[in-house]
Design a protein around this motif. Structure first.
Motif, short mmCIF file in Angstrom:
data_model
loop_
_atom_site.label_atom_id
_atom_site.label_comp_id
_atom_site.label_asym_id
_atom_site.label_seq_id
_atom_site.Cartn_x
_atom_site.Cartn_y
_atom_site.Cartn_z
N LYS A 7 82.17 -61.78 2.06
CA LYS A 7 80.78 -62.23 1.86
C LYS A 7 79.80 -61.08 2.05
O LYS A 7 78.82 -60.96 1.30
CB LYS A 7 80.46 -63.39 2.79
N ASN A 10 79.97 -59.03 -1.10
CA ASN A 10 79.26 -59.72 -2.18
C ASN A 10 77.76 -59.44 -2.08
O ASN A 10 77.12 -59.14 -3.09
CB ASN A 10 79.50 -61.23 -2.12
N LEU A 11 77.22 -59.56 -0.87
CA LEU A 11 75.78 -59.33 -0.67
C LEU A 11 75.40 -57.89 -0.96
O LEU A 11 74.37 -57.63 -1.60
CB LEU A 11 75.38 -59.69 0.77
N GLY A 14 75.45 -57.57 -4.70
CA GLY A 14 74.77 -58.60 -5.49
C GLY A 14 75.72 -59.42 -6.34
O GLY A 14 75.34 -59.94 -7.39
N ILE A 15 76.96 -59.56 -5.88
CA ILE A 15 77.97 -60.33 -6.61
C ILE A 15 77.81 -61.81 -6.26
O ILE A 15 77.68 -62.16 -5.09
CB ILE A 15 79.39 -59.85 -6.24
N THR A 16 77.82 -62.65 -7.26
CA THR A 16 77.62 -64.08 -7.07
C THR A 16 78.91 -64.86 -7.31
O THR A 16 79.86 -64.33 -7.91
CB THR A 16 76.56 -64.61 -8.06
N PRO A 17 78.95 -66.11 -6.88
CA PRO A 17 80.11 -66.95 -7.21
C PRO A 17 80.34 -67.05 -8.72
O PRO A 17 81.48 -67.12 -9.16
CB PRO A 17 79.75 -68.30 -6.60
N LYS A 18 79.27 -67.02 -9.49
CA LYS A 18 79.42 -67.03 -10.95
C LYS A 18 80.20 -65.80 -11.42
O LYS A 18 81.05 -65.90 -12.30
CB LYS A 18 78.06 -67.10 -11.63
N ASP A 19 79.93 -64.65 -10.81
CA ASP A 19 80.67 -63.43 -11.15
C ASP A 19 82.15 -63.59 -10.81
O ASP A 19 83.01 -63.16 -11.58
CB ASP A 19 80.10 -62.22 -10.39
N TRP A 20 82.42 -64.20 -9.67
CA TRP A 20 83.81 -64.46 -9.28
C TRP A 20 84.48 -65.36 -10.31
O TRP A 20 85.59 -65.10 -10.74
CB TRP A 20 83.86 -65.14 -7.92
N LEU A 28 83.33 -72.69 -11.47
CA LEU A 28 82.46 -72.23 -10.40
C LEU A 28 82.84 -72.81 -9.05
O LEU A 28 82.89 -72.10 -8.04
CB LEU A 28 81.00 -72.56 -10.74
N TYR A 32 83.77 -70.85 -5.51
CA TYR A 32 83.18 -71.11 -4.19
C TYR A 32 84.28 -71.35 -3.16
O TYR A 32 84.21 -70.83 -2.04
CB TYR A 32 82.26 -72.34 -4.23
#
Length: 72
Positions: A7, A10-11, A14-20, A28, A32
C-alpha cells in the motif's frame, strides 16, 4: 504479501486498484481483495505487480513474502 509495504508503494507511485485490475486482467473488486490481502496472488501475478510497482528483484521478498497473505 506485505500489505502495508504494498500500500505504501502504491501511494508513492500513484498506483490505483484500477491499475492493478488492468495489469492482472481481473475485475476491480478482485484487485481490491488482492491489495488488501483477502485473496492470494499467484507467482505470475506477483511478477506482474513487481513490474507495475517498480520493485527491484532484491526487494521482492520484502513485498511478497511476509504479512498476512500467501502467493500460491
Amino acid at each position: 504479501m506485505n500489505v502495508i509495504e504494498i500500500k505504501k508503494r502504491n501511494l508513492e507511485l500513484g498506483i490505483t486498484p484500477k491499475d492493478w485490475a488492468e495489469c492482472l486482467g481481473v475485475k476491480l473488486q478482485n484487485a481490491y481483495n488482492k491489495i488488501n490481502g483477502k485473496s492470494h496472488l499467484t507467482l505470475e501475478q506477483a511478477d506482474k505487480i513487481q513490474k507495475l510497482l517498480e520493485i527491484n528483484d532484491c526487494d521482492f521478498a520484502l513485498y511478497f513474502f511476509g504479512g498476512g497473505s500467501r502467493i500460491s
